[in-house]
Design a protein around this motif. Structure first.
Motif, mmCIF file in Angstrom:
data_model
loop_
_atom_site.group_PDB
_atom_site.id
_atom_site.type_symbol
_atom_site.label_atom_id
_atom_site.label_comp_id
_atom_site.label_asym_id
_atom_site.label_seq_id
_atom_site.Cartn_x
_atom_site.Cartn_y
_atom_site.Cartn_z
ATOM 1 N N VAL A 87 -8.119 0.006 -3.019
ATOM 2 C CA VAL A 87 -7.216 1.147 -3.026
ATOM 3 C C VAL A 87 -7.682 2.129 -4.084
ATOM 4 C CG1 VAL A 87 -4.842 1.945 -3.375
ATOM 5 C CG2 VAL A 87 -5.263 -0.252 -2.243
ATOM 6 N N GLY A 123 -6.851 3.041 1.538
ATOM 7 C CA GLY A 123 -6.852 1.582 1.516
ATOM 8 C C GLY A 123 -7.898 1.111 2.506
ATOM 9 N N LEU A 164 -5.510 4.308 5.927
ATOM 10 C CA LEU A 164 -5.366 2.858 5.850
ATOM 11 C C LEU A 164 -6.244 2.203 6.905
ATOM 12 C CD1 LEU A 164 -3.867 0.374 4.697
ATOM 13 C CD2 LEU A 164 -2.022 0.838 6.334
ATOM 14 N N PHE A 191 0.833 -1.203 0.000
ATOM 15 C CA PHE A 191 0.000 0.000 0.000
ATOM 16 C C PHE A 191 0.868 1.254 0.000
ATOM 17 C CE2 PHE A 191 -2.063 3.404 2.442
ATOM 18 C CZ PHE A 191 -3.136 3.671 1.599
#
Length: 252
Positions: free
Chosen positions: A235, A136, A109, A28
């Motif tokens: 993503v 993400g 994230l 990521f």
């Protein structure tokens, strides 16, 4: 469409997280083009190393956030032990009002936790994401050629919508102001392993939450090891109104 169940979806705080490996975090970070000084929101704490990896190995400035102080404790202790207090801040948040300035983070994230209904989450998190910043996000997805009616009905009750295919999840990213970049789902084996770990940690969980999780696991196992619904990791890049689409990769 049925009304959604309570969010965030329950998940034992000490269980392993889908997409929570160091490899997944580094992947990521590469896609998000993170560099020293990048400001990152890690939403959802527990036995994952993302805040430490991003701060120690990549030099990022990290806010590790959760809705429960008990889940922030492990991060605080580890940050203190590694002397990373200048790079990692822990914060309890209210999902209805995150309390961060607009455009605060270069990346967001959320590994292995589902905090919001899909559309609501994409909207709320986009506001605190910087221009061209990446998100993400973990969310359930329909996988395989066949999904049993019992699984579809269970997940519709939980999500307030039928689970979407991975390509449909990418479409949701786009419709909520993101350039979709990638999606991956847990394999059958990965999902089996995840559920075994979760199941072993339900004894002390709140009764209603534990019952829902046991139903989720039971419905999965009814499919003889072939997942009809799994977890996906999406993503996307924040896209601005009127922004031109990226150049085609097709060379003709």
């Amino acid at each position: 469409m049925s009304p959604a169940g309570p969010f965030p979806l329950y998940y034992p705080g000490d269980a392993r997280r889908a997409f929570g490996s160091d490899e997944s975090t580094r992947r990521f970070a590469r896609v998000a083009q993170l560099e020293p000084g990048s400001r990152i929101l890690v939403l959802g704490c527990g036995p994952i190393s993302a805040p430490v990896l991003l701060a120690r190995d990549l030099g990022c400035s990290v806010v590790a956030a959760d809705t429960e102080d008990s889940l922030l404790t492990l991060v605080r202790e580890r940050v203190r032990a590694l002397a990373l207090g200048d790079r990692v801040e822990t914060r309890r948040v209210d999902l209805e009002k995150l309390g961060f300035p607009e455009g605060e983070f270069d990346a967001i994230l959320a590994q292995g936790r589902v905090f919001y209904p899909l559309g609501a989450g994409l909207t709320a998190l986009r506001r605190v994401l910087a221009k061209r910043g990446r998100i993400g996000l973990t969310f359930p997805a329909r996988v395989g050629r066949y999904t049993a009616k019992s699984a579809l009905e269970f997940w519709e009750r939980r999500l307030g919508m039928q689970p979407l295919l991975p390509r449909e999840l990418l479409g949701e990213l786009e419709s909520h102001g993101y350039e979709p970049e990638s999606v991956e789902t847990l394999t059958d084996l990965e999902l089996d392993t995840l559920y075994r770990d979760v199941e072993s940690r339900l004894e002390n969980a709140p009764a209603a939450d534990a019952e829902l999780m046991r139903q989720e696991i039971a419905i999965h196992r009814e499919q003889n090891g072939k997942a009809g619904v799994s977890y996906a990791f999406l993503v996307g890049r924040r896209k601005e109104p009127g922004e031109k689409p990226p150049a085609s990769r097709d060379r003709g």
